[in-house]
Design a protein around this motif. Sequence first.
Motif, PDB file in Angstrom:
ATOM      1  N   UNK A 155       0.803  -1.206   0.000  1.00 23.96           N
ATOM      2  CA  UNK A 155       0.000   0.000   0.000  1.00 23.96           C
ATOM      3  C   UNK A 155       0.839   1.259   0.000  1.00 23.96           C
ATOM      4  N   UNK A 156       2.055   1.167  -0.474  1.00 26.30           N
ATOM      5  CA  UNK A 156       2.937   2.326  -0.528  1.00 26.30           C
ATOM      6  C   UNK A 156       2.327   3.407  -1.413  1.00 26.30           C
ATOM      7  N   UNK A 157       2.405   4.651  -0.942  1.00 27.46           N
ATOM      8  CA  UNK A 157       1.841   5.745  -1.722  1.00 27.46           C
ATOM      9  C   UNK A 157       2.331   7.097  -1.246  1.00 27.46           C
ATOM     10  N   UNK A 158       1.804   8.132  -1.886  1.00 25.55           N
ATOM     11  CA  UNK A 158       2.147   9.507  -1.563  1.00 25.55           C
ATOM     12  C   UNK A 158       0.862  10.284  -1.351  1.00 25.55           C
ATOM     13  N   UNK A 159       0.778  10.998  -0.235  1.00 25.85           N
ATOM     14  CA  UNK A 159      -0.402  11.794   0.105  1.00 25.85           C
ATOM     15  C   UNK A 159       0.034  13.253   0.221  1.00 25.85           C
ATOM     16  N   UNK A 160      -0.535  14.087  -0.632  1.00 27.23           N
ATOM     17  CA  UNK A 160      -0.220  15.513  -0.648  1.00 27.23           C
ATOM     18  C   UNK A 160      -1.439  16.306  -0.204  1.00 27.23           C
ATOM     19  N   UNK A 161      -1.231  17.317   0.622  1.00 25.60           N
ATOM     20  CA  UNK A 161      -2.319  18.214   1.001  1.00 25.60           C
ATOM     21  C   UNK A 161      -1.847  19.654   0.837  1.00 25.60           C
ATOM     22  N   UNK A 162      -2.819  20.524   0.561  1.00 28.93           N
ATOM     23  CA  UNK A 162      -2.523  21.948   0.471  1.00 28.93           C
ATOM     24  C   UNK A 162      -3.726  22.721   0.985  1.00 28.93           C
ATOM     25  N   UNK A 163      -3.473  23.688   1.836  1.00 24.44           N
ATOM     26  CA  UNK A 163      -4.484  24.639   2.292  1.00 24.44           C
ATOM     27  C   UNK A 163      -4.154  25.959   1.597  1.00 24.44           C
ATOM     28  N   UNK A 164      -5.122  26.465   0.827  1.00 27.38           N
ATOM     29  CA  UNK A 164      -4.907  27.657   0.012  1.00 27.38           C
ATOM     30  C   UNK A 164      -5.691  28.817   0.598  1.00 27.38           C
ATOM     31  N   UNK A 165      -5.030  29.943   0.805  1.00 26.16           N
ATOM     32  CA  UNK A 165      -5.636  31.089   1.469  1.00 26.16           C
ATOM     33  C   UNK A 165      -5.679  32.308   0.555  1.00 26.16           C
ATOM     34  N   UNK A 166      -6.774  33.097   0.693  1.00 24.84           N
ATOM     35  CA  UNK A 166      -6.973  34.327  -0.068  1.00 24.84           C
ATOM     36  C   UNK A 166      -6.758  34.099  -1.560  1.00 24.84           C
ATOM     37  N   UNK A 167      -7.513  33.156  -2.092  1.00 27.83           N
ATOM     38  CA  UNK A 167      -7.403  32.809  -3.509  1.00 27.83           C
ATOM     39  C   UNK A 167      -7.841  33.986  -4.377  1.00 27.83           C
ATOM     40  N   UNK A 168      -7.033  34.277  -5.397  1.00 25.00           N
ATOM     41  CA  UNK A 168      -7.281  35.422  -6.276  1.00 25.00           C
ATOM     42  C   UNK A 168      -7.911  35.017  -7.601  1.00 25.00           C
ATOM     43  N   UNK A 169      -8.357  33.762  -7.716  1.00 22.85           N
ATOM     44  CA  UNK A 169      -8.983  33.274  -8.939  1.00 22.85           C
ATOM     45  C   UNK A 169     -10.358  33.911  -9.129  1.00 22.85           C
ATOM     46  N   UNK A 170     -10.919  33.728 -10.306  1.00 22.79           N
ATOM     47  CA  UNK A 170     -12.299  34.124 -10.559  1.00 22.79           C
ATOM     48  C   UNK A 170     -13.168  33.447  -9.492  1.00 22.79           C
ATOM     49  N   UNK A 171     -14.042  34.164  -8.798  1.00 23.82           N
ATOM     50  CA  UNK A 171     -14.858  33.569  -7.731  1.00 23.82           C
ATOM     51  C   UNK A 171     -15.681  32.357  -8.159  1.00 23.82           C
ATOM     52  N   UNK A 172     -15.991  32.247  -9.445  1.00 24.48           N
ATOM     53  CA  UNK A 172     -16.768  31.090  -9.915  1.00 24.48           C
ATOM     54  C   UNK A 172     -16.031  29.774  -9.687  1.00 24.48           C
ATOM     55  N   UNK A 173     -14.702  29.788  -9.657  1.00 22.14           N
ATOM     56  CA  UNK A 173     -13.956  28.555  -9.389  1.00 22.14           C
ATOM     57  C   UNK A 173     -14.230  28.035  -7.979  1.00 22.14           C
ATOM     58  N   UNK A 174     -14.707  28.898  -7.095  1.00 25.35           N
ATOM     59  CA  UNK A 174     -14.990  28.502  -5.713  1.00 25.35           C
ATOM     60  C   UNK A 174     -16.454  28.129  -5.495  1.00 25.35           C
ATOM     61  N   UNK A 175     -17.319  28.386  -6.482  1.00 26.51           N
ATOM     62  CA  UNK A 175     -18.761  28.194  -6.279  1.00 26.51           C
ATOM     63  C   UNK A 175     -19.448  27.345  -7.342  1.00 26.51           C
ATOM     64  N   UNK A 176     -18.837  27.124  -8.461  1.00 29.72           N
ATOM     65  CA  UNK A 176     -19.467  26.427  -9.586  1.00 29.72           C
ATOM     66  C   UNK A 176     -18.928  25.002  -9.681  1.00 29.72           C
ATOM     67  N   UNK A 177     -19.689  24.047  -9.162  1.00 29.76           N
ATOM     68  CA  UNK A 177     -19.240  22.651  -9.123  1.00 29.76           C
ATOM     69  C   UNK A 177     -19.044  22.073 -10.517  1.00 29.76           C
ATOM     70  N   UNK A 178     -19.892  22.429 -11.454  1.00 27.55           N
ATOM     71  CA  UNK A 178     -19.782  21.891 -12.809  1.00 27.55           C
ATOM     72  C   UNK A 178     -18.481  22.381 -13.463  1.00 27.55           C
ATOM     73  N   UNK A 179     -18.228  23.657 -13.368  1.00 30.98           N
ATOM     74  CA  UNK A 179     -17.011  24.233 -13.950  1.00 30.98           C
ATOM     75  C   UNK A 179     -15.762  23.654 -13.296  1.00 30.98           C
ATOM     76  N   UNK A 180     -15.743  23.639 -11.971  1.00 30.77           N
ATOM     77  CA  UNK A 180     -14.580  23.122 -11.253  1.00 30.77           C
ATOM     78  C   UNK A 180     -14.384  21.638 -11.535  1.00 30.77           C
ATOM     79  N   UNK A 181     -15.479  20.888 -11.559  1.00 31.00           N
ATOM     80  CA  UNK A 181     -15.381  19.455 -11.811  1.00 31.00           C
ATOM     81  C   UNK A 181     -14.819  19.138 -13.180  1.00 31.00           C
ATOM     82  N   UNK A 182     -15.299  19.837 -14.200  1.00 35.32           N
ATOM     83  CA  UNK A 182     -14.791  19.607 -15.554  1.00 35.32           C
ATOM     84  C   UNK A 182     -13.302  19.913 -15.623  1.00 35.32           C
TER      85      UNK A 182
END
Length: 125
Positions: A1-28
């Motif tokens: 079961x050897x593997x690699x687990x990466x995590x990131x906490x991202x703060x004050x994101x400057x992206x278009x706000x839709x990337x944070x609210x639109x599940x269809x867009x983000x999912x695609x």
Amino acid sequence: MKGLHLTADLYRCRCDPAWLTDAVRLGAWCLAAVESVGLEAVQHLFHTFPAPPEGPGGVTATVLLAESHVCLHTWPQDRSVTCDVYVCNSSGDHSARARELMAALVQRFQPEWTEQRSLDRGEDA
């Protein structure tokens, strides 16, 4: 079961706000990012949560991979995102692909700062 687990906490994101609210867009975009690094999506779930009083609802985007998973959670009211990428390396070393995917996730959201962690999972046989 050897593997690699990466995590990131991202703060004050400057992206278009839709990337944070639109599940269809983000999912695609997540599916395309997974494919672009050479990982294999086998299933996915993208969900937008109801809006709380303080603003729009966030998104959970989960992609199950043949190699394991990627999962994102957004908090639009805080402009923050948590990212989780895990690959098991039983069928080959997918670590470089996992790191490339995490870099793409961070770049997508354009945070002012991040807290990232890397955890080697399992034992050598």
